[in-house]
Design a protein around this motif. Structure first.
Motif, mmCIF file in Angstrom:
data_model
loop_
_atom_site.group_PDB
_atom_site.id
_atom_site.type_symbol
_atom_site.label_atom_id
_atom_site.label_comp_id
_atom_site.label_asym_id
_atom_site.label_seq_id
_atom_site.Cartn_x
_atom_site.Cartn_y
_atom_site.Cartn_z
ATOM 1 N N GLY A 1 130.003 46.244 30.355
ATOM 2 C CA GLY A 1 129.295 45.051 29.870
ATOM 3 C C GLY A 1 128.278 44.556 30.880
ATOM 4 N N ALA A 2 128.689 44.489 32.154
ATOM 5 C CA ALA A 2 127.782 43.968 33.184
ATOM 6 C C ALA A 2 126.570 44.872 33.352
ATOM 7 C CB ALA A 2 128.532 43.837 34.513
ATOM 8 N N LEU A 3 126.817 46.173 33.422
ATOM 9 C CA LEU A 3 125.688 47.114 33.584
ATOM 10 C C LEU A 3 124.707 46.984 32.422
ATOM 11 C CD1 LEU A 3 127.329 50.454 34.793
ATOM 12 C CD2 LEU A 3 125.517 49.212 35.929
ATOM 13 N N THR A 4 125.258 46.945 31.194
ATOM 14 C CA THR A 4 124.381 46.909 30.021
ATOM 15 C C THR A 4 123.635 45.587 29.933
ATOM 16 O OG1 THR A 4 126.126 48.175 28.960
ATOM 17 C CG2 THR A 4 124.332 47.469 27.563
ATOM 18 N N GLU A 5 124.363 44.489 30.134
ATOM 19 C CA GLU A 5 123.726 43.176 29.984
ATOM 20 C C GLU A 5 122.580 43.019 30.985
ATOM 21 O OE1 GLU A 5 124.829 40.649 27.550
ATOM 22 O OE2 GLU A 5 122.737 40.306 28.060
ATOM 23 N N VAL A 6 122.850 43.385 32.235
ATOM 24 C CA VAL A 6 121.795 43.248 33.259
ATOM 25 C C VAL A 6 120.603 44.142 32.898
ATOM 26 C CG1 VAL A 6 121.216 43.650 35.680
ATOM 27 C CG2 VAL A 6 123.375 42.583 35.091
ATOM 28 N N GLY A 7 120.897 45.388 32.489
ATOM 29 C CA GLY A 7 119.825 46.307 32.114
ATOM 30 C C GLY A 7 119.006 45.776 30.952
ATOM 31 N N VAL A 8 119.703 45.258 29.928
ATOM 32 C CA VAL A 8 119.006 44.760 28.733
ATOM 33 C C VAL A 8 118.165 43.523 29.079
ATOM 34 C CG1 VAL A 8 119.350 43.685 26.482
ATOM 35 C CG2 VAL A 8 120.640 45.720 27.075
ATOM 36 N N LEU B 1 119.929 43.566 20.613
ATOM 37 C CA LEU B 1 119.912 44.255 21.906
ATOM 38 C C LEU B 1 120.659 43.453 22.969
ATOM 39 C CD1 LEU B 1 116.264 45.621 22.275
ATOM 40 C CD2 LEU B 1 118.352 46.961 22.382
ATOM 41 N N LEU B 2 120.417 42.136 22.950
ATOM 42 C CA LEU B 2 120.915 41.266 24.014
ATOM 43 C C LEU B 2 122.418 41.024 23.926
ATOM 44 C CD1 LEU B 2 119.253 39.952 26.233
ATOM 45 C CD2 LEU B 2 119.087 37.901 24.857
ATOM 46 N N VAL B 3 122.941 40.921 22.720
ATOM 47 C CA VAL B 3 124.350 40.564 22.537
ATOM 48 C C VAL B 3 125.176 41.758 22.061
ATOM 49 C CG1 VAL B 3 125.941 39.025 21.351
ATOM 50 C CG2 VAL B 3 123.678 38.193 22.017
ATOM 51 N N ALA B 4 124.699 42.396 21.007
ATOM 52 C CA ALA B 4 125.534 43.436 20.396
ATOM 53 C C ALA B 4 125.670 44.663 21.304
ATOM 54 C CB ALA B 4 124.937 43.844 19.053
ATOM 55 N N THR B 5 124.595 45.031 21.996
ATOM 56 C CA THR B 5 124.666 46.242 22.823
ATOM 57 C C THR B 5 125.703 46.105 23.945
ATOM 58 O OG1 THR B 5 122.326 46.488 22.346
ATOM 59 C CG2 THR B 5 123.236 47.974 23.979
ATOM 60 N N PRO B 6 125.673 45.016 24.750
ATOM 61 C CA PRO B 6 126.712 44.887 25.788
ATOM 62 C C PRO B 6 128.122 44.801 25.192
ATOM 63 C CG PRO B 6 124.911 43.372 26.198
ATOM 64 C CD PRO B 6 124.681 43.942 24.851
ATOM 65 N N LEU B 7 128.243 44.112 24.043
ATOM 66 C CA LEU B 7 129.564 44.011 23.430
ATOM 67 C C LEU B 7 130.073 45.383 22.996
ATOM 68 C CD1 LEU B 7 129.411 40.759 21.255
ATOM 69 C CD2 LEU B 7 130.786 41.197 23.301
ATOM 70 N N LEU B 8 129.183 46.149 22.376
ATOM 71 C CA LEU B 8 129.559 47.510 21.956
ATOM 72 C C LEU B 8 129.955 48.353 23.165
ATOM 73 C CD1 LEU B 8 127.029 48.694 19.241
ATOM 74 C CD2 LEU B 8 129.502 48.959 19.187
ATOM 75 N N ALA B 9 129.150 48.224 24.231
ATOM 76 C CA ALA B 9 129.420 48.997 25.444
ATOM 77 C C ALA B 9 130.784 48.627 26.017
ATOM 78 C CB ALA B 9 128.324 48.736 26.473
#
Lengths: 238, 832
Positions: free
Chosen positions: B758-765, B803-811
């Motif tokens: 989650g952290a990696l994806t959220e920061v990246g996004v 992108l901002l919410v669903a992607t980190p949650l999915l990850a």
């Protein structure tokens, strides 16, 4: 003239409460053809002394001269050259390079020094032959026994007319028979003019050295001279 | 001190052996690289070989001059050319449409045995046409008009017998009817083909199109664009590979320390790690090229069918393929360089004891990243201004490319420090989350490039989404988008905007009441066939809009806003301000300045083709046929399709300007999407009535592009994340064993994995989106014609939120589910 001269060597790690004195003023001279064993309990500074003598680490104070060169005055590249041309290391866990055959491990220091491959290979084959490893020359380290690996490591440490062999527990990972064999090999190497400093816990193996230096808490606490045939060791306590 | 040849050879040999022994650890990077290069080989070949070859238009000639139909200077020009260039082949054409459709075709008067037309003309069956009443047609045209060899057809106003089937082998999409030379009464254009001339009159020089000119003159030629795309792709792979090489170098740390003890200098160590990168690059390039060539050879026959021309087996854009291979190797060497530097700086003793290299300092990265952001913003702000200035196109392209490169570098530099910032926030979290964030900070050499790569992937995808959304809604003049909705149909009279007589700008014809009745009857029939709810008459007054500002031109027809049309789209005509000249659904059009509403004989006096689009002095506005600064009122009820009546002239303006009107067509609102057979039947009725019918094309909508960009961005982020997690897990397997041994629960393990992902994806996004917004904002702030920053007022919110919410949650969810091997697996971890 001594090949390795160490004077008043001190080494301090850390600061404040974490400050540890690994060496507290050690002096040592090793002549060509002589074998010096260093003994002492864990944390006595044996390996630190070996690392500083091998130019892998800088002392806090004191001086190191190898083959008449002041190590403190040398840059990183010159120290690397000194290790390629003068100093050879033998470690407890062999540290042979995986992916290189026995002969390639032996010839690597020569090739790093710019020696053509053919010449380096001839030199490596000769050395391995002397150590009885001709048949194992083209095997990879994981296809060799522990004793064979350590013999390859010794061949690598003395290849190219290196004159100073620094061995850190060379028999530590070997059984008694192989351990004795390795010490014999180092002894034999010294008889060809190589100076050797061997760190060991084993008094029996250390007894093959010309001198045994005892370290404790970074200080030399005793030194024994060579055993004369039919005689006893002379012991000196500083 | 330089590295000797012997040393290079020895180190490369060792590196190659290690690659052979540890290929599994590098298989991910190898696969990525090979796939990227294979995609480039196939993609570039398809892009290069799909367009028709130049022989399709030039034949075997080297040069061509295209003149308008009925040009009185034709005979003189041919004589001049024959004098300086030798043989000249004259091909006359008349452009027309297949009856009942807007599908164009040409009637071509061309000699099959002409000096240059050989490669453009082959006889498929039958024979060549001989007299004035014979023709040969392409198979597609025969099918479209429902003709066959032997049948009689009305071609260019003359009844002709079809005597053969012909084709242009260079372009089987080229649909035409062939008649013998000199058998066309009127022509739309004349092509003069000839070889290189020794000296040409100055009057002709600027009219000539040379063979090869169109493909090389554009600063953004397709090969350049392909290489730019490959570079971006390689940059992404290189960032991922940096993490991979870091892990590998860490694993080999003891060996590298041993190498140092043997007397290797830091330079030797750097060379060794870089040579590993180079070998991976070469191997990946070889595998990728082989795979790409295999795929290409398998796909080539299909491409020949779809592109309608023959393609040689090795007809590949070799510079692009070579460039991709070179870029692949360079990218891998560059990726290995960072870990190489870090490892070479370690002391031999640290390496021997496998102490990891310290992570790079975040502050330096922030400063460099900030500078890159500044450069990117300035360049992207300047680019659109230069794009609209005459002769500054190349500078604009450079600024655009420079700005994008600076933006990419900035994002990759700023992502790792942003991750550090987040990981600091985890000190008071529960043990699982705290462990995850601590690991991300500890192994920043691996997680940093990964978060940068995620940010880069999101940046590319979201930039596309934002740009498309902004342009789609704000380029009010050169209006872009789909033509019609699936449930809309437009019918055009011959005088209508897409009828055979072309767009009506200027004097318009007059449809007789009898003709009007006949057409209305056909429309009623078509409405019944298609199940139309309403059919509204479209009238035209011969008006259009001219922009005197450089860089933009008006596109689209302007109909008359009759009460019936306004009522059909839901506008009460009494609410239309009396001072309004135009009503439009084009957002932002009312605030665009420098517009002229022109009509009557405006273009007859100043032909549009001779206009200089940049000088306002070339746009006088005589009161007889022009109205400067027309009053434009925006009404969202008007339909938004490009072919729909999105802009209409008010009845008040019609009265003010004393303009006559004429029937242009009908606008049909269907209850549902019609079936293909209904459309075919309607088309036949339209053809028999002399009407042209337009239906929805397959062009993707703005929403489709935005959705795809979002999905691609998300997929990229998740794929990069999966690879990063695999790297991190291999790095921390010792720690995981230790934690399992100290009784770590499965729940803690799952939380830890989920927080890492989650952290990696959220920061990246977040960093990627911020970069995309900054870049797009800078571009639009410098582009007044695109609506300035206001263009960003309606962002694709749902896509961005996704992108901002669903992607980190999915990850997080995915990582949590697959995290934490059971006891048996942990046992294996220890054994490894």
């Amino acid at each position: 003239m001594s090949l390795l001269v160490v004077r008043d060597l001190t080494k301090i790690y850390g600061r404040g409460a974490a400050r540890v004195q690994a060496l507290g003023g050690v002096s040592l001279a090793v002549e060509p053809g002589s074998m010096v064993a260093i003994m002492g309990p864990s944390g006595s500074g044996k390996s630190t002394l070996l690392a500083i003598a091998g130019t892998l680490e800088d002392p806090t104070s004191g001086s190191v001269r190898i083959a008449d060169a002041d190590v403190a005055a040398l840059g990183a590249d010159d120290r690397a050259r000194l290790r390629r041309e003068v100093i050879g290391f033998v470690f407890q866990d062999f540290n042979l390079l995986a992916g290189l055959t026995a002969i390639e491990n032996v010839t690597l220091p020569l090739e790093l020094d710019g020696v053509a491959r053919g010449r380096a290979e001839r030199e490596g084959a000769r050395l391995l032959g002397e150590l009885g490893l001709t048949e194992q020359a083209y095997r990879f380290p994981d296809e060799l026994s522990g004793g064979e690996r350590q013999r390859v490591a010794i061949a690598r440490a003395v290849v190219g007319d290196r004159r100073l062999l620094l061995a850190d527990e060379p028999s530590g990972a070997l059984d008694t028979r192989n351990g004795e064999s390795v010490m014999e090999l180092i002894r034999a190497t010294c008889q060809r003019g190589v100076a050797a400093v061997v760190v060991t816990h084993d008094a029996q193996l250390a007894s093959r050295a010309d001198r045994v230096i005892h370290l404790r808490d970074g200080l030399v606490v005793g030194e024994e001279a060579a055993v004369e045939p039919g005689g006893e060791r002379s012991e000196t306590v500083p | 001190m330089r590295i000797s040849v012997s040393a290079r050879r020895a180190l490369t040999r060792w590196s190659w052996r290690l690659l052979r022994r540890e290929w599994r650890q590098q298989s991910l990077i190898l696969a990525l690289l090979a796939l990227a290069i294979a995609t480039t080989v196939v993609g570039s070949a398809v892009a290069a070989d799909t367009p028709p070859p130049e022989s399709a238009t030039f034949g075997s000639a080297q040069a061509m001059i295209v003149l308008g139909g009925g040009d009185p200077a034709l005979a003189g020009t041919v004589a001049t050319l024959e004098r300086v260039a030798g043989a000249v082949e004259v091909i006359e054409s008349k452009l027309t449409t297949v009856p009942g459709t807007t599908t164009p075709y040409a009637v071509r008067a061309e000699d099959p045995r002409g000096p240059f037309s050989g490669p453009m003309l082959t006889l498929v069956s039958g024979r060549w046409p001989r007299g004035s009443h014979e023709t040969a047609m392409t198979a597609g045209l025969l099918n479209a008009v429902g003709a066959s060899v032997g049948s009689w057809e009305q071609i260019a106003g003359v009844r002709r017998r079809v005597v053969g089937v012909v084709q242009n082998p260079g372009s089987l999409l080229d649909e035409f009817a062939l008649v013998p030379p000199g058998e066309l009464a009127s022509t739309s254009q004349v092509e003069l083909l000839f070889d290189r001339a020794r000296s040409l009159p100055a009057s002709l020089r600027h009219e000539i199109t040379w063979r090869g000119q169109s493909s090389s003159s554009s600063p953004l030629a397709s090969s350049t664009m392909e290489l730019a795309l490959v570079t971006l792709g390689m940059l992404l792979i290189a960032m991922l590979a940096t993490g991979g090489f870091s892990v590998l170098a860490q694993r080999r740390l003891r060996s590298l320390g041993q190498l140092g003890a043997l007397g290797a200098t830091p330079r030797h160590v750097r060379y060794l790690v870089r040579s590993d990168g180079a070998l991976v690059g070469v191997l990946g390039a070889v595998l990728g090229t082989a795979l790409g060539l295999g795929l290409w050879l398998a796909y080539r026959p299909l491409l020949e069918q779809s592109s309608h021309h023959r393609i040689g087996a090795w007809q590949l854009p070799w510079p692009v393929v070579g460039g991709a291979v070179a870029l692949g190797v360079v990218a891998m060497v560059a990726a290995a360089s960072r870990p190489a530097r870090a490892i070479a700086q370690l002391s031999v003793l640290s390496a021997l004891s496998s102490r990891p290299a310290p992570a790079p300092r975040a502050r330096r990265s922030v400063v460099a990243g900030g500078l890159c952001v500044l450069v990117a913003l300035v360049l992207l702000h300047l680019a659109p201004g230069n794009a609209s200035s005459q002769g500054r196109g190349a500078a604009s392209a450079l600024e655009l490319v420079g700005g994008l490169v600076a933006l990419v570098v900035a994002v990759t530099l700023l992502a790792p420090p942003a991750l550090s910032l987040v990981t600091r926030a985890g000190r008071r979290m529960p043990i699982g989350a705290r462990l995850a964030l601590t690991d991300l900070r500890r192994y920043r050499a691996r997680s940093g490039p990964a978060v940068g790569a995620i940010a880069l992937g999101v940046l590319i995808a979201s930039r596309v989404a934002l740009a498309v959304a902004a342009r789609g809604s704000n380029n009010a003049l050169d209006y872009a988008g789909v033509n019609l909705a699936p449930n809309q149909v437009a019918l055009y009279t011959p005088d209508g905007p897409y009828g055979p007589h072309g767009p009506a700008t200027g004097p318009i014809g007059s449809t007789s009441s009898a003709e009007r009745e006949r057409l209305a009857s056909a429309v009623a029939h078509i409405s019944a066939l298609l199940g139309a709810r309403s059919a509204v008459e479209l009238d035209q007054a011969g008006v259009t809009v001219v922009s005197t500002a450089p860089g933009r031109t008006w596109s689209g027809p302007i109909y008359v806003g009759t009460p019936a049309l306004l009522r059909a789209v839901g506008i009460d005509s009494s609410t239309v301000p009396a001072r309004a000249d135009l009503l439009t659904s084009r957002s932002g059009l009312s605030s665009v300045g420098h517009l002229l509403l022109v009509y009557g004989s405006y273009f007859a006096q100043r032909p549009p083709a001779r206009h200089s689009p940049t000088a306002s002095s070339t746009h006088p506005c005589p009161s007889a046929n022009c109205r400067a600064h027309p009053v434009i009122v925006e009404r969202s009820q008007l339909p938004s399709g490009t072919s729909a009546p999105n802009t209409v002239l008010t009845e008040a303006a019609l009265a003010r300007l004393h303009l006559p009107t004429n029937l242009a067509g009908w606008w049909l609102d269907l209850g549902a999407t019609p079936s293909a057979s209904a459309v075919a039947s309607a088309r036949m009725v339209a053809a028999s009535a002399g009407l042209s019918m337009e239906t929805k094309t397959s062009e993707p909508t703005t929403a489709t592009v935005v959705q795809w960009a979002t999905v691609v961005g998300m997929a990229l982020a998740l794929a990069i994340l999966a690879m990063t997690l695999a790297l991190l897990r291999s790095e921390t397997r010792g720690d995981r064993w230790l934690l399992a041994a100290t009784g770590q629960s499965g729940r803690t393990r799952r939380v830890s994995a989920a927080v890492t992902a989650g952290a990696l994806t959220e920061v990246g996004v977040v960093v990627g989106l911020a970069g995309a917004y900054a870049g797009i904002g800078a571009w639009f702030s410098g582009s007044v014609l695109d609506g300035g920053l206001g263009a960003l007022s309606a962002p694709p919110t749902s896509s961005l939120l996704f992108l901002l919410v669903a992607t980190p949650l999915l990850a997080s969810a995915g990582a949590g589910i697959v995290a934490g091997p059971g006891r048996g697996t942990l046992g294996r971890v220890r054994l490894e």
